[in-house]
Write a protein that holds these residues in place. Structure first.
Motif, PDB file in Angstrom:
ATOM      1  N   MET A 127     -32.704  27.257 -35.540  1.00 37.83           N
ATOM      2  CA  MET A 127     -31.966  28.150 -35.522  1.00 37.83           C
ATOM      3  C   MET A 127     -30.531  27.410 -35.995  1.00 37.83           C
ATOM      4  O   MET A 127     -29.913  26.922 -35.002  1.00 37.83           O
ATOM      5  N   LEU A 138     -32.700  33.428 -24.278  1.00 41.84           N
ATOM      6  CA  LEU A 138     -31.600  32.703 -24.096  1.00 41.84           C
ATOM      7  C   LEU A 138     -31.344  32.044 -25.505  1.00 41.84           C
ATOM      8  O   LEU A 138     -32.117  31.379 -26.154  1.00 41.84           O
ATOM      9  N   HIS A 139     -30.067  32.032 -25.976  1.00 42.71           N
ATOM     10  CA  HIS A 139     -29.523  30.969 -26.932  1.00 42.71           C
ATOM     11  C   HIS A 139     -28.295  30.453 -26.849  1.00 42.71           C
ATOM     12  O   HIS A 139     -27.977  30.513 -25.701  1.00 42.71           O
ATOM     13  N   CYS A 181     -28.988  26.199 -32.410  1.00 43.95           N
ATOM     14  CA  CYS A 181     -29.260  26.725 -30.827  1.00 43.95           C
ATOM     15  C   CYS A 181     -29.734  25.614 -30.076  1.00 43.95           C
ATOM     16  O   CYS A 181     -30.847  25.249 -30.736  1.00 43.95           O
ATOM     17  N   HIS A 207     -33.670  26.622 -29.708  1.00 46.15           N
ATOM     18  CA  HIS A 207     -34.405  27.077 -30.846  1.00 46.15           C
ATOM     19  C   HIS A 207     -33.824  25.967 -31.839  1.00 46.15           C
ATOM     20  O   HIS A 207     -32.927  26.680 -32.768  1.00 46.15           O
TER      21      HIS A 207
HETATM   22 CU   LIG Z   1     -31.789  30.252 -29.784  1.00 48.43          CU
END
Ligand SMILES: [Cu+2]
Length: 369
Positions: free
Chosen positions: A361, A320-321, A355, A358
């Protein structure tokens, strides 16, 4: 501004060899604690801790099956008592999920001891994508014939998250009287993927029952919504009333068990299995630039477009992003594999984004006149 999230077929899907290597690297790096992923501790459809109920966090349209199993080996014998709770649920929106729990060994209603217990539930997540979370559960328990509700939250400070939970029952433990219970859980994040979890709760009305506790270790499997929690508890089924009532069946004081979440896959993933092979990607419907989310990076990391252009992001990872403006102005929400997000940029400037799951990212859109 209107943005849409759609799925599109992935032309790279047929060559799976290249995909497994990055996934393996992410797995190894994560277990070593190199990859920050604060979302991992929160991605717990089922429970933040073994006996608390968290809001569903899988993307809408992705059903999942969760399995909580507690065993009791009867000393000196070869008999085993097992109290399974099977959960099937799916999110309707990012903030609402429906489903049911089923246990074949209820312990909450004296007259139905060892019989079936089903809890139908609606889970709400009024504050999605925040560091602190709030969950609301509304449920019906068939064994107690009771309308139940719970409000809980997760408050995170550093590596520790606290989970207070209040539960109310229209018919507590099939007693014919309403009741309520309180619980508190804690999650200690040793690494983003390795957590120590535990909780203690107690029925406050009726106040004649012992406390119910659990303690365990949860391993989140990086890049997936899978999590495995090995735990000990003196509780039974993981329904709202089940987690408020200590075990009754069997002579032991503690049971050992696990909970495991099995996502059933998105439509895109099933489509890939059953769809005829397609060559090439869909036309990109006039998008001016495309950014891929690949191997936990945005590629290209920086793009230049003109005022009025549409930028399209496509998630090529089996994780998942999301695409979220650093200034909070816009957010795609979680995108599953093949998920797509588009945005029109109609003012010039530099727009940095990241993101959600994350934070390392990051990317930039440079919009020129
Ligand atoms: Cu991500």
């Amino acid at each position: 501004m209107k943005t849409t999230v759609r799925r599109m077929p992935d032309r790279h899907r047929m060559c799976s060899r290249g995909r497994d290597v990055p996934v393996l690297l992410v797995l190894v790096a994560s277990l070593l604690g190199f990859l920050p992923a604060p979302e991992a501790a929160h991605a717990q459809p089922g429970g933040w801790t073994p006996n608390t109920r968290s809001p569903w966090t899988l993307p809408p349209g992705q059903p999942a099956f969760s399995f909580a199993h507690r065993f009791e080996l009867i000393s000196g014998g070869d008999e085993l008592i097992n109290v399974p709770t099977l959960t099937l649920g799916a999110a309707l929106r990012e903030w609402a999920a429906v489903g049911f729990d089923f246990s074949s060994n209820t312990e909450i209603a004296r007259s139905k001891l060892g019989g079936n217990e089903t809890e139908l539930w609606l889970l709400l997540r009024p504050l999605p994508r925040r560091r602190h979370e709030l969950g609301v559960a509304v449920a019906y328990n068939t064994a107690a014939e009771s309308f139940d509700a719970a409000v809980n939250g997760m408050v995170s400070v550093g590596r520790i998250s606290l989970v207070p939970e209040l539960r109310a029952f229209s018919d507590a433990f099939a007693s014919g009287r309403s009741g309520y219970a309180a619980a508190a859980g804690a999650v200690l994040q040793l690494t983003p993927y390795l957590n120590v979890v535990g909780d203690v709760g107690r029925a406050l009305r009726p106040d004649t029952l012992d406390a119910v506790w659990s303690a365990g270790v949860r391993v989140a499997i990086p890049g997936t919504p899978h999590a495995f929690t090995l735990h000990a508890s003196n509780g039974g089924a993981t329904t709202l009333q089940g987690t408020s009532h200590p075990k009754v069946l069997g002579p032991e004081s503690v049971r050992y068990g696990f909970t495991f979440l099995v996502p059933l896959g998105t439509r895109a993933q099933w489509g890939r299995i059953f769809a005829a092979r397609r060559d090439g990607a869909l036309p990109s419907d006039g998008a001016s630039a495309r950014v891929e989310m690949r191997n936990v990076t945005f590629a290209p990391r920086e793009i230049r477009v003109r005022v009025g252009d549409t930028v399209e992001w496509v998630n090529m990872d089996p994780l998942l992003h999301s695409v979220a403006a650093d200034d909070g102005a816009w957010d795609s929400g979680l995108l599953a594999e093949s998920g797509r997000y588009r945005r029109v940029f109609d003012t010039a400037g530099r727009f940095s984004y990241h993101c959600g799951p994350h934070p390392q990212m990051t990317g930039t859109v440079i919009v020129e006149r």
